[in-house]
Design an enzyme around this catalytic site. Structure first.
Site, PDB file in Angstrom:
ATOM      1  N   LYS A  12      -9.152  49.554   8.492  1.00  0.00           N
ATOM      2  CA  LYS A  12      -8.584  50.688   9.215  1.00  0.00           C
ATOM      3  C   LYS A  12      -9.113  52.034   8.698  1.00  0.00           C
ATOM      4  CE  LYS A  12      -4.276  48.331  10.590  1.00  0.00           C
ATOM      5  NZ  LYS A  12      -2.795  48.263  10.384  1.00  0.00           N
ATOM      6  N   TYR A  52      -2.898  47.163  20.534  1.00  0.00           N
ATOM      7  CA  TYR A  52      -1.514  46.997  20.059  1.00  0.00           C
ATOM      8  C   TYR A  52      -0.549  46.853  21.233  1.00  0.00           C
ATOM      9  CZ  TYR A  52      -2.590  47.995  15.114  1.00  0.00           C
ATOM     10  OH  TYR A  52      -3.047  47.935  13.818  1.00  0.00           O
ATOM     11  N   ASN A 115      -2.052  50.832   6.154  1.00  0.00           N
ATOM     12  CA  ASN A 115      -2.068  49.641   5.307  1.00  0.00           C
ATOM     13  C   ASN A 115      -3.405  48.916   5.315  1.00  0.00           C
ATOM     14  OD1 ASN A 115      -1.873  48.693   7.884  1.00  0.00           O
ATOM     15  ND2 ASN A 115      -0.045  47.437   7.554  1.00  0.00           N
ATOM     16  N   HIS A 118      -6.214  45.109   9.394  1.00  0.00           N
ATOM     17  CA  HIS A 118      -5.541  44.370  10.470  1.00  0.00           C
ATOM     18  C   HIS A 118      -6.197  43.008  10.577  1.00  0.00           C
ATOM     19  CE1 HIS A 118      -4.178  43.196  14.520  1.00  0.00           C
ATOM     20  NE2 HIS A 118      -5.421  42.783  14.675  1.00  0.00           N
ATOM     21  N   GLU A 129      -8.041  39.463  21.079  1.00  0.00           N
ATOM     22  CA  GLU A 129      -8.586  40.609  20.341  1.00  0.00           C
ATOM     23  C   GLU A 129     -10.114  40.534  20.235  1.00  0.00           C
ATOM     24  OE1 GLU A 129      -6.358  40.686  16.665  1.00  0.00           O
ATOM     25  OE2 GLU A 129      -4.479  41.136  17.701  1.00  0.00           O
TER      26      GLU A 129
HETATM   27  O1  CDP Z   1      -0.479  44.275  10.916  1.00  0.00           O
HETATM   28  P1  CDP Z   1       0.636  43.248  10.881  1.00  0.00           P
HETATM   29  O2  CDP Z   1       0.448  42.110  11.849  1.00  0.00           O
HETATM   30  O3  CDP Z   1       0.911  42.778   9.474  1.00  0.00           O
HETATM   31  O4  CDP Z   1       1.979  44.025  11.289  1.00  0.00           O
HETATM   32  P2  CDP Z   1       2.679  44.302  12.712  1.00  0.00           P
HETATM   33  O5  CDP Z   1       4.145  44.138  12.519  1.00  0.00           O
HETATM   34  O6  CDP Z   1       2.015  43.523  13.794  1.00  0.00           O
HETATM   35  O7  CDP Z   1       2.418  45.856  12.946  1.00  0.00           O
HETATM   36  C1  CDP Z   1       1.137  46.307  13.329  1.00  0.00           C
HETATM   37  C2  CDP Z   1       0.802  47.554  12.520  1.00  0.00           C
HETATM   38  O8  CDP Z   1       1.710  48.575  12.883  1.00  0.00           O
HETATM   39  C3  CDP Z   1       0.959  47.426  11.013  1.00  0.00           C
HETATM   40  O9  CDP Z   1      -0.146  46.842  10.381  1.00  0.00           O
HETATM   41  C4  CDP Z   1       1.146  48.878  10.603  1.00  0.00           C
HETATM   42  O10 CDP Z   1      -0.113  49.560  10.520  1.00  0.00           O
HETATM   43  C5  CDP Z   1       1.917  49.452  11.791  1.00  0.00           C
HETATM   44  N1  CDP Z   1       3.362  49.572  11.560  1.00  0.00           N
HETATM   45  C6  CDP Z   1       3.928  50.844  11.488  1.00  0.00           C
HETATM   46  O11 CDP Z   1       3.208  51.847  11.625  1.00  0.00           O
HETATM   47  N2  CDP Z   1       5.275  50.978  11.280  1.00  0.00           N
HETATM   48  C7  CDP Z   1       6.066  49.902  11.154  1.00  0.00           C
HETATM   49  N3  CDP Z   1       7.380  50.064  10.959  1.00  0.00           N
HETATM   50  C8  CDP Z   1       5.524  48.612  11.240  1.00  0.00           C
HETATM   51  C9  CDP Z   1       4.159  48.467  11.435  1.00  0.00           C
HETATM   52 MG    MG Z   2       0.563  42.092  13.907  1.00  0.00          MG
END
Ligand code: CDP
Ligand code: MG
Length: 138
Positions: A12, A52, A115, A118, A129
């Site tokens: 990212k 997303y 973080n 992805h 994707e």
């Molecule tokens: O990336 P991952 O699949 O682990 O997490 P997700 O629950 O699918 O969320 C996608 C992305 O959204 C995360 O990797 C974070 O960058 C972001 N996110 C966020 O900005 N705030 C949150 N409360 C949860 C996720």
């Molecule tokens: Mg995810």
């Protein structure tokens, strides 16, 4: 179960800004995963919404969209045995504070938004994707 898979991985914009591309790629390669496509991209808001799509209605989505469009990222397809699970394990939990030390997020971030990485979370999301990011290239 053993099966070669492909998964879509993003390094990212925070990680690109911080000079972490080489270190993160090194970890994937050391594990035995191999890049089949790899490109520096800067995406716009419409593309972020497609990537997303499951999150666009969440309260935290607008700042996430601002973040993922804030600068170049590295998009790649990684392949290997159970690559989807392998990369999710290397990446660690979504929240960098909760992520286990030794994982990429656990070692390199304190945020649950910025973080670092992805990765696709299922064969269905990997197919969607990979098609979105690399189309008919692969
Ligand atoms: O990336 P991952 O699949 O682990 O997490 P997700 O629950 O699918 O969320 C996608 C992305 O959204 C995360 O990797 C974070 O960058 C972001 N996110 C966020 O900005 N705030 C949150 N409360 C949860 C996720
Ligand atoms: Mg995810």
């Amino acid at each position: 179960m053993s099966a070669t898979q492909q998964t879509l991985v993003l390094i990212k914009p925070d990680a690109v800004r911080r000079g972490l591309v080489g270190e993160i790629l090194r970890r994937y390669e050391a594990k035995g995963l191999r890049p089949e496509a790899l490109e520096l991209r800067t995406i716009d808001a419409a593309f972020a919404d497609r990537h997303y799509s499951e999150h666009v209605d969440k309260a935290w989505y607008p700042p996430l969209r601002d973040f993922v469009t804030s600068g170049p990222l590295v998009a790649m397809i990684l392949s290997g045995d159970r690559a989807i699970e392998a990369v999710r394990s290397l990446n660690g939990a979504t929240d960098g504070i909760a992520a286990a030390p030794g994982s990429i997020r656990g070692d390199f971030c304190l945020s649950n938004r910025e973080n670092v990485v992805h990765a696709s979370d299922s064969p269905e999301s990997a197919a969607r994707e990979i098609a979105l990011w690399f189309g008919s290239d692969v």
